[in-house]
Scaffold this motif. Structure first.
Motif, PDB file in Angstrom:
ATOM      1  N   LEU A 151       0.817  -1.207   0.000  1.00  0.00           N
ATOM      2  CA  LEU A 151       0.000   0.000   0.000  1.00  0.00           C
ATOM      3  C   LEU A 151       0.854   1.261   0.000  1.00  0.00           C
ATOM      4  O   LEU A 151       0.498   2.264  -0.620  1.00  0.00           O
ATOM      5  N   ARG A 152       1.970   1.208   0.713  1.00  0.00           N
ATOM      6  CA  ARG A 152       2.906   2.332   0.737  1.00  0.00           C
ATOM      7  C   ARG A 152       4.280   1.808   1.111  1.00  0.00           C
ATOM      8  O   ARG A 152       4.412   1.037   2.059  1.00  0.00           O
ATOM      9  N   ASP A 153       5.295   2.246   0.386  1.00  0.00           N
ATOM     10  CA  ASP A 153       6.667   1.863   0.682  1.00  0.00           C
ATOM     11  C   ASP A 153       7.529   3.114   0.567  1.00  0.00           C
ATOM     12  O   ASP A 153       7.839   3.572  -0.530  1.00  0.00           O
ATOM     13  N   GLY A 154       7.873   3.683   1.707  1.00  0.00           N
ATOM     14  CA  GLY A 154       8.671   4.892   1.676  1.00  0.00           C
ATOM     15  C   GLY A 154       9.324   5.133   3.013  1.00  0.00           C
ATOM     16  O   GLY A 154       8.784   4.780   4.059  1.00  0.00           O
ATOM     17  N   GLY A 155      10.511   5.736   3.006  1.00  0.00           N
ATOM     18  CA  GLY A 155      11.202   5.989   4.254  1.00  0.00           C
ATOM     19  C   GLY A 155      11.631   4.704   4.927  1.00  0.00           C
ATOM     20  O   GLY A 155      12.100   3.761   4.287  1.00  0.00           O
ATOM     21  N   SER A 156      11.430   4.636   6.244  1.00  0.00           N
ATOM     22  CA  SER A 156      11.935   3.498   7.010  1.00  0.00           C
ATOM     23  C   SER A 156      10.956   2.340   7.115  1.00  0.00           C
ATOM     24  O   SER A 156      11.329   1.258   7.572  1.00  0.00           O
ATOM     25  N   VAL A 157       9.687   2.555   6.727  1.00  0.00           N
ATOM     26  CA  VAL A 157       8.694   1.489   6.861  1.00  0.00           C
ATOM     27  C   VAL A 157       7.846   1.382   5.600  1.00  0.00           C
ATOM     28  O   VAL A 157       7.778   2.305   4.789  1.00  0.00           O
ATOM     29  N   ALA A 158       7.186   0.241   5.462  1.00  0.00           N
ATOM     30  CA  ALA A 158       6.224   0.006   4.388  1.00  0.00           C
ATOM     31  C   ALA A 158       4.972  -0.600   5.000  1.00  0.00           C
ATOM     32  O   ALA A 158       5.039  -1.332   5.998  1.00  0.00           O
ATOM     33  N   THR A 159       3.826  -0.302   4.410  1.00  0.00           N
ATOM     34  CA  THR A 159       2.553  -0.846   4.870  1.00  0.00           C
ATOM     35  C   THR A 159       1.950  -1.691   3.769  1.00  0.00           C
ATOM     36  O   THR A 159       1.944  -1.289   2.588  1.00  0.00           O
ATOM     37  N   VAL A 160       1.442  -2.868   4.149  1.00  0.00           N
ATOM     38  CA  VAL A 160       0.893  -3.805   3.172  1.00  0.00           C
ATOM     39  C   VAL A 160      -0.443  -4.332   3.657  1.00  0.00           C
ATOM     40  O   VAL A 160      -0.763  -4.274   4.850  1.00  0.00           O
ATOM     41  N   SER A 161      -1.228  -4.853   2.736  1.00  0.00           N
ATOM     42  CA  SER A 161      -2.362  -5.710   3.079  1.00  0.00           C
ATOM     43  C   SER A 161      -2.000  -7.118   2.641  1.00  0.00           C
ATOM     44  O   SER A 161      -1.246  -7.302   1.677  1.00  0.00           O
ATOM     45  N   ALA A 162      -2.502  -8.096   3.358  1.00  0.00           N
ATOM     46  CA  ALA A 162      -2.143  -9.477   3.050  1.00  0.00           C
ATOM     47  C   ALA A 162      -3.308 -10.397   3.364  1.00  0.00           C
ATOM     48  O   ALA A 162      -4.098 -10.129   4.279  1.00  0.00           O
ATOM     49  N   GLU A 163      -3.404 -11.468   2.606  1.00  0.00           N
ATOM     50  CA  GLU A 163      -4.426 -12.489   2.838  1.00  0.00           C
ATOM     51  C   GLU A 163      -3.783 -13.864   2.776  1.00  0.00           C
ATOM     52  O   GLU A 163      -2.834 -14.096   2.023  1.00  0.00           O
ATOM     53  N   LEU A 164      -4.340 -14.770   3.551  1.00  0.00           N
ATOM     54  CA  LEU A 164      -3.962 -16.176   3.462  1.00  0.00           C
ATOM     55  C   LEU A 164      -5.220 -16.950   3.104  1.00  0.00           C
ATOM     56  O   LEU A 164      -6.233 -16.870   3.817  1.00  0.00           O
ATOM     57  N   ALA A 165      -5.176 -17.667   1.981  1.00  0.00           N
ATOM     58  CA  ALA A 165      -6.357 -18.381   1.488  1.00  0.00           C
ATOM     59  C   ALA A 165      -6.015 -19.841   1.232  1.00  0.00           C
ATOM     60  O   ALA A 165      -4.875 -20.195   0.947  1.00  0.00           O
ATOM     61  N   GLN A 166      -7.043 -20.669   1.353  1.00  0.00           N
ATOM     62  CA  GLN A 166      -6.965 -22.075   0.946  1.00  0.00           C
ATOM     63  C   GLN A 166      -8.121 -22.319  -0.003  1.00  0.00           C
ATOM     64  O   GLN A 166      -9.285 -22.265   0.404  1.00  0.00           O
ATOM     65  N   GLY A 167      -7.800 -22.540  -1.269  1.00  0.00           N
ATOM     66  CA  GLY A 167      -8.850 -22.628  -2.281  1.00  0.00           C
ATOM     67  C   GLY A 167      -9.584 -21.307  -2.381  1.00  0.00           C
ATOM     68  O   GLY A 167      -8.971 -20.239  -2.473  1.00  0.00           O
ATOM     69  N   ASP A 168     -10.904 -21.353  -2.313  1.00  0.00           N
ATOM     70  CA  ASP A 168     -11.709 -20.132  -2.379  1.00  0.00           C
ATOM     71  C   ASP A 168     -11.959 -19.510  -1.009  1.00  0.00           C
ATOM     72  O   ASP A 168     -12.629 -18.480  -0.911  1.00  0.00           O
ATOM     73  N   ASP A 169     -11.443 -20.117   0.054  1.00  0.00           N
ATOM     74  CA  ASP A 169     -11.714 -19.658   1.412  1.00  0.00           C
ATOM     75  C   ASP A 169     -10.558 -18.814   1.942  1.00  0.00           C
ATOM     76  O   ASP A 169      -9.429 -19.299   2.078  1.00  0.00           O
ATOM     77  N   VAL A 170     -10.842 -17.557   2.246  1.00  0.00           N
ATOM     78  CA  VAL A 170      -9.857 -16.696   2.896  1.00  0.00           C
ATOM     79  C   VAL A 170      -9.816 -17.056   4.374  1.00  0.00           C
ATOM     80  O   VAL A 170     -10.844 -17.011   5.060  1.00  0.00           O
ATOM     81  N   ARG A 171      -8.654 -17.418   4.864  1.00  0.00           N
ATOM     82  CA  ARG A 171      -8.506 -17.826   6.265  1.00  0.00           C
ATOM     83  C   ARG A 171      -8.231 -16.636   7.170  1.00  0.00           C
ATOM     84  O   ARG A 171      -8.761 -16.580   8.272  1.00  0.00           O
ATOM     85  N   LEU A 172      -7.375 -15.720   6.710  1.00  0.00           N
ATOM     86  CA  LEU A 172      -7.155 -14.508   7.492  1.00  0.00           C
ATOM     87  C   LEU A 172      -6.782 -13.379   6.554  1.00  0.00           C
ATOM     88  O   LEU A 172      -6.250 -13.588   5.467  1.00  0.00           O
ATOM     89  N   THR A 173      -7.085 -12.169   6.998  1.00  0.00           N
ATOM     90  CA  THR A 173      -6.703 -10.962   6.260  1.00  0.00           C
ATOM     91  C   THR A 173      -6.025 -10.025   7.239  1.00  0.00           C
ATOM     92  O   THR A 173      -6.400  -9.961   8.419  1.00  0.00           O
ATOM     93  N   ALA A 174      -5.011  -9.304   6.775  1.00  0.00           N
ATOM     94  CA  ALA A 174      -4.209  -8.515   7.698  1.00  0.00           C
ATOM     95  C   ALA A 174      -3.738  -7.217   7.065  1.00  0.00           C
ATOM     96  O   ALA A 174      -3.597  -7.118   5.833  1.00  0.00           O
ATOM     97  N   LEU A 175      -3.512  -6.228   7.912  1.00  0.00           N
ATOM     98  CA  LEU A 175      -2.758  -5.030   7.569  1.00  0.00           C
ATOM     99  C   LEU A 175      -1.480  -5.073   8.390  1.00  0.00           C
ATOM    100  O   LEU A 175      -1.504  -5.442   9.571  1.00  0.00           O
ATOM    101  N   ALA A 176      -0.364  -4.697   7.774  1.00  0.00           N
ATOM    102  CA  ALA A 176       0.906  -4.822   8.474  1.00  0.00           C
ATOM    103  C   ALA A 176       1.863  -3.708   8.069  1.00  0.00           C
ATOM    104  O   ALA A 176       1.859  -3.246   6.927  1.00  0.00           O
ATOM    105  N   THR A 177       2.676  -3.297   9.024  1.00  0.00           N
ATOM    106  CA  THR A 177       3.774  -2.371   8.777  1.00  0.00           C
ATOM    107  C   THR A 177       5.076  -3.118   9.025  1.00  0.00           C
ATOM    108  O   THR A 177       5.254  -3.735  10.084  1.00  0.00           O
ATOM    109  N   PHE A 178       5.966  -3.064   8.036  1.00  0.00           N
ATOM    110  CA  PHE A 178       7.259  -3.752   8.110  1.00  0.00           C
ATOM    111  C   PHE A 178       8.387  -2.738   7.941  1.00  0.00           C
ATOM    112  O   PHE A 178       8.198  -1.671   7.355  1.00  0.00           O
TER     113      PHE A 178
END
Length: 274
Positions: free
Chosen positions: A81-108
């Motif tokens: 979603l944004r990558d600049g300076g010392s950190v980046a922010t992303v959205s992420a999903e973990l899915a199995q087949g058509d089923d989303v198991r978890l969705t997350a927002l994260a700063t790395f």
């Protein structure tokens, strides 16, 4: 030397699909009928670090668990979603087949490059858990065989519970909703920021100390990684302060071998039925 944890959180980049990673969820991280949520968070974290190799460390991750995960193939999808300076922010999903198991927002970012400056005269209120020496604590391996069979996840660790807070395991919960323990991986792998994502969900739910021993599914978990941990044992403390609406919050602190607070989390979970 290869370690089990690294093998089990491994992801493979999908050729020609930026941010897409294939994973194989291991049955060794099962708790009851589902894969442990902290392990899933570490898998997602590894996928994000692969997408952002210059900012490989989790700093803040907020995950919503939509459905129970099962051992087997999974797909981790990461969108920057944004990558600049010392950190980046992303959205992420973990899915199995058509089923989303978890969705997350994260700063790395890169924990080693972040400032450790603190205000002059400021004193931290948080203190490491007051735990007896490791050899005076109760090993998780002493759990009944049926528990170890139901939760093979426990076998991944050397956990040593504070004997003053082990009444829940003896049918005598304190009702305070707290527990604490020493923790490390059984194969000697030293802790790092990705392992901290798993460590915040490594102990049994504190609902067990309230006399509720069933499954306590997590709805949401937010983890803050404050520093890269030093080698050695981790000390973990879990506690809840409020139960209502059939839910409880679980606050976690993780301290490293140098008495440094390296991770914190809060999760909202459903209270097991009586």
């Amino acid at each position: 030397m290869s370690f089990e944890f690294d093998e089990h959180i491994a992801v493979r980049d999908v050729e020609g699909a930026a941010g897409e990673h294939d994973a194989q969820l291991s049955s060794g991280w099962m708790v009851g009928g589902a894969v442990n949520g902290g392990y899933l968070l570490a898998v997602i974290g590894h996928a994000v670090s692969r997408t952002l190799p210059e900012k490989p460390d989790p700093i803040a991750v907020s995950a919503y668990y939509l459905s129970a995960s099962a051992p087997g193939p999974a797909r981790a999808s990461v969108r920057v979603l944004r990558d600049g300076g010392s950190v980046a922010t992303v959205s992420a999903e973990l899915a199995q087949g058509d089923d989303v198991r978890l969705t997350a927002l994260a700063t790395f970012g890169s924990l080693g490059s972040l400032s450790d400056d603190v205000p002059e005269g400021w004193t931290a209120a948080a203190q490491p858990p007051d735990l007896p020496p490791v050899d005076e604590c109760v090993p998780g391996s002493m759990a009944p065989p049926e528990v170890l069979e139901m939760a093979p996840f426990v076998r991944r660790f050397d956990i040593r519970f504070d004997p003053r807070m082990i009444g829940w395991a003896l049918g005598q919960p304190s009702g305070r909703g707290e527990m604490q323990a020493w923790l490390r991986l059984v194969d000697g792998r030293e802790p790092d920021p990705l392992l901290l994502l798993m460590a915040v969900d490594a102990l049994p739910p504190v609902s067990m100390d309230l006399g509720r021993t069933g499954w306590a599914p997590t709805l949401e978990l937010t983890a803050h990684v404050r520093a890269a941990p030093a080698p050695g044992w981790l000390r973990i403390r879990h506690a809840t302060r409020h139960v209502s609406g059939g839910m409880f919050e679980e606050d976690c602190e993780v301290w490293d071998s140098t008495d440094r607070l390296v991770a914190q989390s809060r999760q909202l979970a459903r209270l097991p039925r009586s």
